[in-house]
Enzyme design. Structure first.
Site, mmCIF file in Angstrom:
data_model
loop_
_atom_site.group_PDB
_atom_site.id
_atom_site.type_symbol
_atom_site.label_atom_id
_atom_site.label_comp_id
_atom_site.label_asym_id
_atom_site.label_seq_id
_atom_site.Cartn_x
_atom_site.Cartn_y
_atom_site.Cartn_z
ATOM 1 N N GLU A 1 91.198 45.750 28.589
ATOM 2 C CA GLU A 1 91.351 46.275 29.956
ATOM 3 C C GLU A 1 90.042 46.145 30.744
ATOM 4 O O GLU A 1 89.616 47.067 31.435
ATOM 5 C CB GLU A 1 91.832 47.728 29.916
ATOM 6 C CG GLU A 1 93.225 47.863 29.333
ATOM 7 C CD GLU A 1 93.750 49.280 29.335
ATOM 8 O OE1 GLU A 1 94.957 49.467 29.586
ATOM 9 O OE2 GLU A 1 92.964 50.200 29.075
ATOM 10 N N GLU B 1 100.738 46.257 26.021
ATOM 11 C CA GLU B 1 100.927 47.686 25.784
ATOM 12 C C GLU B 1 102.020 48.217 26.707
ATOM 13 O O GLU B 1 101.817 48.331 27.911
ATOM 14 C CB GLU B 1 99.639 48.469 26.043
ATOM 15 C CG GLU B 1 98.503 48.161 25.087
ATOM 16 C CD GLU B 1 97.280 49.035 25.343
ATOM 17 O OE1 GLU B 1 97.405 50.034 26.098
ATOM 18 O OE2 GLU B 1 96.205 48.728 24.801
#
Length: 350
Positions: free
Chosen positions: A186, A262
């Site tokens: 991320e 995710e």
């Protein structure tokens, strides 16, 4: 869904094709059969460091029985190098040592005929203390984490030089189960856009002999391609609005397969919250149906099995209003499928 053995044979044929490269996946190159298989590629995430190794085999078998063909895991630097220059991969004397045999964990996944997505960070987030970075990094006032800062990258190299050789024989290209490796985590949300740092991390992995499919992960609607690299597959992380997130992902890379790195199956809890975060099964199913049916996508459930943040290893969140600091509880239950009715609901959708 095809058997995992057939999936492996398909991937091997694609890798051997003269007009196909794992770093440049596209539907045109792969063909409709690969597209269909990618759609039914259903994966599960759980961290070996949050579950006692006596339970690893049980959890992996249940993961396989749920219809998954891939296991995904983070690798926590702070546990594997608890002191500067002192490494522990299950053979140390530290409190968490028995949890840290990552090589054995991957081998157990292979024994259940599962593929593996390897996420070595070095930053992992995962609501883990300092995002999985060692606290002793803070002792160097000149060091800036998650950047091309020389002091930081020097320590990352030392860590990767200890970690990566442990798993190179378990790579797909060497006959093992690891078919995908993530670069950082991320990074687009971090906001620095230090692309030389991401390139450096990728180069360290390549120098270690990794030539599997590289991938980055972020939430496309908020991060765009800020954490991406040319020639590296982008994937999506999100809780809801699968349509919006995946449409944004396809705008960024219209010629690539859709991968949800995710899909947040639940959420974590903070101390003093008056409730336990839980996600209705119907909402969980709705987003899955969008991923599979509308976008022909693959999905990883974050989490499949949460486990426990032992000791003082739970992370925290900062918010712009009182009380500003929200520490996470020790349980990482996450309302994850293994311990809820979502476990039985998942195969019905697939």
């Amino acid at each position: 869904m095809k058997a995992t053995g057939e999936f492996r044979a398909l991937l091997r044929n694609l890798m051997d094709s003269s007009n196909f490269t794992l770093l440049e996946i596209s539907y045109n190159h792969a063909g409709s059969d690969f597209s269909t298989e990618w759609k039914t590629n259903s994966n599960r995430i759980w961290g070996y460091f949050r579950v006692h190794p006596q339970y690893w085999s049980d959890r992996i078998k249940k993961l396989r029985a749920s219809g998954a063909n891939t296991l995904e895991t983070y690798v926590p630097w702070n546990l594997h190098e608890p002191q500067r220059g002192v490494f522990d991969f299950g053979n140390g004397t530290f409190d968490m040592s028995q949890f840290l045999d990552v090589r054995r964990f991957i081998q157990m996944a292979r024994d259940e005929d599962l593929l593996v997505i390897f996420r070595p960070g070095p930053y992992i987030c995962s609501e883990f203390d300092f995002g999985g970075l060692p606290s002793w990094l803070l002792g160097d006032p000149e060091l800036k984490v998650r950047s091309s800062n020389a002091a930081y990258e020097a320590r990352v190299k030392i860590y990767f030089d200890a970690l990566l050789p442990l798993v190179t024989d378990l790579l797909w290209s060497n006959g093992g189960p690891i078919m995908m490796v993530q670069i950082e985590n991320e990074y687009g949300a971090f906001g620095t856009e230090d692309y030389p740092h991401l390139e450096y991390l990728k180069s360290l992995m390549e120098q270690a002999g990794i030539n599997e499919l590289f991938v980055t992960s972020d939430s496309p609607l908020t991060a765009g391609d800020k954490g991406a690299l040319p020639g590296v597959l982008q994937s999506a992380n999100f809780y809801d609005d699968a349509s919006g997130q995946l449409a944004a992902l396809l705008e960024l890379q219209p010629d690539k397969p859709v991968l949800v790195m995710e899909y947040w199956s639940g959420w974590f809890d903070h101390w003093y919250e008056p409730f336990h975060n839980a996600r209705p099964v119907a909402v969980f199913q709705e987003n899955l149906e969008v991923i599979f049916n509308n976008f022909n996508g693959s999905v990883n459930y974050y989490m499949y099995h949460g486990g426990t943040s032992f000791g003082f290893l739970a992370g925290a969140n900062v918010i712009p209003f009182f009380p500003n600091y929200l520490p996470d509880v020790s349980s990482y239950d996450y309302n994850a499928p293994l311990s809820t009715v979502k476990y039985k609901a998942t195969p019905q959708i697939m």
